[in-house]
Design a protein around this motif. Structure first.
Motif, PDB file in Angstrom:
ATOM      1  N   ALA A   9       0.859  -1.188   0.000  1.00  0.00           N
ATOM      2  CA  ALA A   9       0.000   0.000   0.000  1.00  0.00           C
ATOM      3  C   ALA A   9       0.891   1.231   0.000  1.00  0.00           C
ATOM      4  O   ALA A   9       2.076   1.169   0.349  1.00  0.00           O
ATOM      5  CB  ALA A   9      -0.913  -0.006   1.219  1.00  0.00           C
ATOM      6  N   SER A  10       0.298   2.366  -0.382  1.00  0.00           N
ATOM      7  CA  SER A  10       1.034   3.633  -0.341  1.00  0.00           C
ATOM      8  C   SER A  10       0.678   4.386   0.933  1.00  0.00           C
ATOM      9  O   SER A  10      -0.486   4.430   1.339  1.00  0.00           O
ATOM     10  CB  SER A  10       0.700   4.485  -1.561  1.00  0.00           C
ATOM     11  N   VAL A  11       1.703   4.962   1.557  1.00  0.00           N
ATOM     12  CA  VAL A  11       1.513   5.635   2.844  1.00  0.00           C
ATOM     13  C   VAL A  11       2.129   7.026   2.806  1.00  0.00           C
ATOM     14  O   VAL A  11       3.315   7.184   2.496  1.00  0.00           O
ATOM     15  CB  VAL A  11       2.171   4.839   3.995  1.00  0.00           C
ATOM     16  N   VAL A  12       1.335   8.040   3.123  1.00  0.00           N
ATOM     17  CA  VAL A  12       1.878   9.376   3.364  1.00  0.00           C
ATOM     18  C   VAL A  12       2.431   9.392   4.779  1.00  0.00           C
ATOM     19  O   VAL A  12       1.713   9.084   5.740  1.00  0.00           O
ATOM     20  CB  VAL A  12       0.795  10.462   3.205  1.00  0.00           C
ATOM     21  N   VAL A  13       3.699   9.714   4.923  1.00  0.00           N
ATOM     22  CA  VAL A  13       4.350   9.747   6.238  1.00  0.00           C
ATOM     23  C   VAL A  13       4.574  11.204   6.611  1.00  0.00           C
ATOM     24  O   VAL A  13       5.472  11.858   6.095  1.00  0.00           O
ATOM     25  CB  VAL A  13       5.684   8.980   6.227  1.00  0.00           C
ATOM     26  N   CYS A  14       3.760  11.733   7.498  1.00  0.00           N
ATOM     27  CA  CYS A  14       3.827  13.140   7.888  1.00  0.00           C
ATOM     28  C   CYS A  14       4.562  13.258   9.222  1.00  0.00           C
ATOM     29  O   CYS A  14       4.016  12.945  10.285  1.00  0.00           O
ATOM     30  CB  CYS A  14       2.423  13.726   7.993  1.00  0.00           C
ATOM     31  N   GLU A  15       5.792  13.699   9.153  1.00  0.00           N
ATOM     32  CA  GLU A  15       6.672  13.821  10.321  1.00  0.00           C
ATOM     33  C   GLU A  15       7.680  14.924  10.035  1.00  0.00           C
ATOM     34  O   GLU A  15       8.374  14.879   9.014  1.00  0.00           O
ATOM     35  CB  GLU A  15       7.360  12.488  10.597  1.00  0.00           C
ATOM     36  N   ASP A  16       7.778  15.926  10.923  1.00  0.00           N
ATOM     37  CA  ASP A  16       8.643  17.075  10.645  1.00  0.00           C
ATOM     38  C   ASP A  16      10.092  16.850  11.056  1.00  0.00           C
ATOM     39  O   ASP A  16      10.990  17.532  10.564  1.00  0.00           O
ATOM     40  CB  ASP A  16       8.110  18.339  11.327  1.00  0.00           C
ATOM     41  N   ASP A  17      10.331  15.865  11.943  1.00  0.00           N
ATOM     42  CA  ASP A  17      11.699  15.580  12.349  1.00  0.00           C
ATOM     43  C   ASP A  17      12.372  14.725  11.263  1.00  0.00           C
ATOM     44  O   ASP A  17      11.925  13.613  10.970  1.00  0.00           O
ATOM     45  CB  ASP A  17      11.724  14.829  13.684  1.00  0.00           C
ATOM     46  N   THR A  18      13.446  15.263  10.686  1.00  0.00           N
ATOM     47  CA  THR A  18      14.079  14.611   9.531  1.00  0.00           C
ATOM     48  C   THR A  18      14.562  13.205   9.846  1.00  0.00           C
ATOM     49  O   THR A  18      14.348  12.265   9.067  1.00  0.00           O
ATOM     50  CB  THR A  18      15.269  15.458   9.039  1.00  0.00           C
ATOM     51  N   THR A  19      15.217  13.037  10.990  1.00  0.00           N
ATOM     52  CA  THR A  19      15.739  11.720  11.362  1.00  0.00           C
ATOM     53  C   THR A  19      14.619  10.708  11.531  1.00  0.00           C
ATOM     54  O   THR A  19      14.683   9.580  11.024  1.00  0.00           O
ATOM     55  CB  THR A  19      16.555  11.815  12.658  1.00  0.00           C
ATOM     56  N   GLY A  34       4.810   1.476  -0.077  1.00  0.00           N
ATOM     57  CA  GLY A  34       5.263   2.620  -0.848  1.00  0.00           C
ATOM     58  C   GLY A  34       5.122   3.862   0.010  1.00  0.00           C
ATOM     59  O   GLY A  34       4.079   4.053   0.656  1.00  0.00           O
ATOM     60  N   VAL A  35       6.153   4.695   0.084  1.00  0.00           N
ATOM     61  CA  VAL A  35       6.122   5.839   0.987  1.00  0.00           C
ATOM     62  C   VAL A  35       6.080   7.157   0.219  1.00  0.00           C
ATOM     63  O   VAL A  35       6.698   7.315  -0.839  1.00  0.00           O
ATOM     64  CB  VAL A  35       7.328   5.835   1.952  1.00  0.00           C
ATOM     65  N   LEU A  36       5.348   8.096   0.788  1.00  0.00           N
ATOM     66  CA  LEU A  36       5.259   9.462   0.278  1.00  0.00           C
ATOM     67  C   LEU A  36       5.628  10.375   1.441  1.00  0.00           C
ATOM     68  O   LEU A  36       4.777  10.714   2.256  1.00  0.00           O
ATOM     69  CB  LEU A  36       3.834   9.758  -0.223  1.00  0.00           C
ATOM     70  N   PRO A  37       6.918  10.760   1.559  1.00  0.00           N
ATOM     71  CA  PRO A  37       7.363  11.557   2.702  1.00  0.00           C
ATOM     72  C   PRO A  37       6.727  12.945   2.697  1.00  0.00           C
ATOM     73  O   PRO A  37       6.630  13.600   1.652  1.00  0.00           O
ATOM     74  CB  PRO A  37       8.880  11.650   2.507  1.00  0.00           C
ATOM     75  N   ASP A  43       2.402  19.637   3.100  1.00  0.00           N
ATOM     76  CA  ASP A  43       2.853  18.615   2.154  1.00  0.00           C
ATOM     77  C   ASP A  43       1.947  17.386   2.220  1.00  0.00           C
ATOM     78  O   ASP A  43       1.595  16.803   1.187  1.00  0.00           O
ATOM     79  CB  ASP A  43       4.292  18.201   2.463  1.00  0.00           C
ATOM     80  N   ALA A  44       1.583  16.993   3.437  1.00  0.00           N
ATOM     81  CA  ALA A  44       0.759  15.797   3.612  1.00  0.00           C
ATOM     82  C   ALA A  44      -0.612  15.972   2.969  1.00  0.00           C
ATOM     83  O   ALA A  44      -1.109  15.082   2.273  1.00  0.00           O
ATOM     84  CB  ALA A  44       0.606  15.483   5.097  1.00  0.00           C
ATOM     85  N   LEU A  45      -1.241  17.109   3.198  1.00  0.00           N
ATOM     86  CA  LEU A  45      -2.564  17.356   2.626  1.00  0.00           C
ATOM     87  C   LEU A  45      -2.503  17.417   1.098  1.00  0.00           C
ATOM     88  O   LEU A  45      -3.405  16.928   0.414  1.00  0.00           O
ATOM     89  CB  LEU A  45      -3.140  18.651   3.195  1.00  0.00           C
ATOM     90  N   ARG A  46      -1.430  18.001   0.579  1.00  0.00           N
ATOM     91  CA  ARG A  46      -1.276  18.076  -0.877  1.00  0.00           C
ATOM     92  C   ARG A  46      -1.097  16.681  -1.483  1.00  0.00           C
ATOM     93  O   ARG A  46      -1.712  16.345  -2.500  1.00  0.00           O
ATOM     94  CB  ARG A  46      -0.086  18.961  -1.239  1.00  0.00           C
ATOM     95  N   LEU A  47      -0.283  15.851  -0.827  1.00  0.00           N
ATOM     96  CA  LEU A  47      -0.073  14.488  -1.321  1.00  0.00           C
ATOM     97  C   LEU A  47      -1.369  13.686  -1.279  1.00  0.00           C
ATOM     98  O   LEU A  47      -1.653  12.907  -2.198  1.00  0.00           O
ATOM     99  CB  LEU A  47       1.012  13.801  -0.492  1.00  0.00           C
TER     100      LEU A  47
END
Length: 234
Positions: A9-19, A34-37, A43-47
């Motif tokens: 599945a495709s997943v939007v991963v919404c996290e502001d900490d880069t690490t 499948g990841v969509l950083p 960014d998350a809402l747009r994706l």
């Protein structure tokens, strides 16, 4: 050349900490997601709008838009399942998140295996496993195949988690089910101490299906024991 394995599945991963974002993406990719950083809420809402992902992994602490507001905006226009990542001890955030439509939550810090298990559980609930048969209880129809519940023929809004919870109760109509049994049925793990998420979801289901949610006739509370879905309904 070996064929690539198909993504789950495709997943939007919404996290502001880069690490943390990189670690989450690596964990998901290794398990064939499948990841969509998305380093920001915007960014998350747009994706979500343009890519139509299967899931969203949403940190509640974001710099531009509060995570709860992100969930609220997403739920206003899409039914994308949301797994919230919350700071341990933020019980109110978890309750509010579930009330506005999140499917599940995971307190930080967490084990990668638990994250993957919860994502897969959401996908199973959304996958509609079953024969497409319809359960009927008076004015209520629960369509397993379409994963839709109707009251008087009109669809009623439920999240994927809430539908799965309702189905678990309906398939055991007349039988009292404890919170522990329901959590085990839906997540495959025991209920956490003081976790009231089942109560929140039941409340939302009652708002969708009961004529008077304050005096329910379909999903009844058995004090000290759990909940029971009434066999006989109007």
């Amino acid at each position: 050349m070996l064929p690539q394995k198909r993504e789950i599945a495709s997943v939007v991963v919404c996290e502001d900490d880069t690490t943390t974002l990189e670690l989450l993406c690596e964990t998901l990719v290794a398990d064939r997601f499948g990841v969509l950083p998305a380093p920001s809420a915007s960014d998350a809402l747009r994706l979500c709008r343009y890519k139509q992902p299967d899931l969203m992994l949403l940190d509640l602490t974001l710099p531009d838009i509060d995570g709860l507001e992100v969930c609220r905006r997403l739920r206003a226009r899409a039914d994308t399942p949301v797994l919230m990542l919350t700071a341990r001890g933020d019980a109110m955030d978890r309750v509010v998140g579930l009330e506005i439509g999140a499917d599940d939550y995971l307190p930080k810090p967490f084990e990668p295996r638990e994250l993957l298990a919860r994502l897969r559980a959401i996908l199973r609930r959304r996958g509609g496993a079953g024969g497409g048969d319809v359960l009927r209880f008076g004015r209520v129809e629960i369509d397993r195949g379409a994963r839709v519940v109707r009251l008087d023929g009109a669809e009623r809004p439920l999240t994927g988690y809430q539908f799965a919870l309702l189905l678990a109760l309906a398939e055991n109509a007349g039988r009292v089910m404890s919170r522990e049994a329901l959590m085990a049925r839906l997540k495959g793990e025991p209920l956490e101490a003081f976790d009231r998420s089942i109560d929140v979801h039941v409340s939302r289901i009652r708002q969708a299906l009961e004529d008077d949610p304050r005096h329910p006739r379909r999903i009844l509370t058995v004090r000290g024991a759990g909940y029971v879905f009434a066999r006989a309904q109007d």
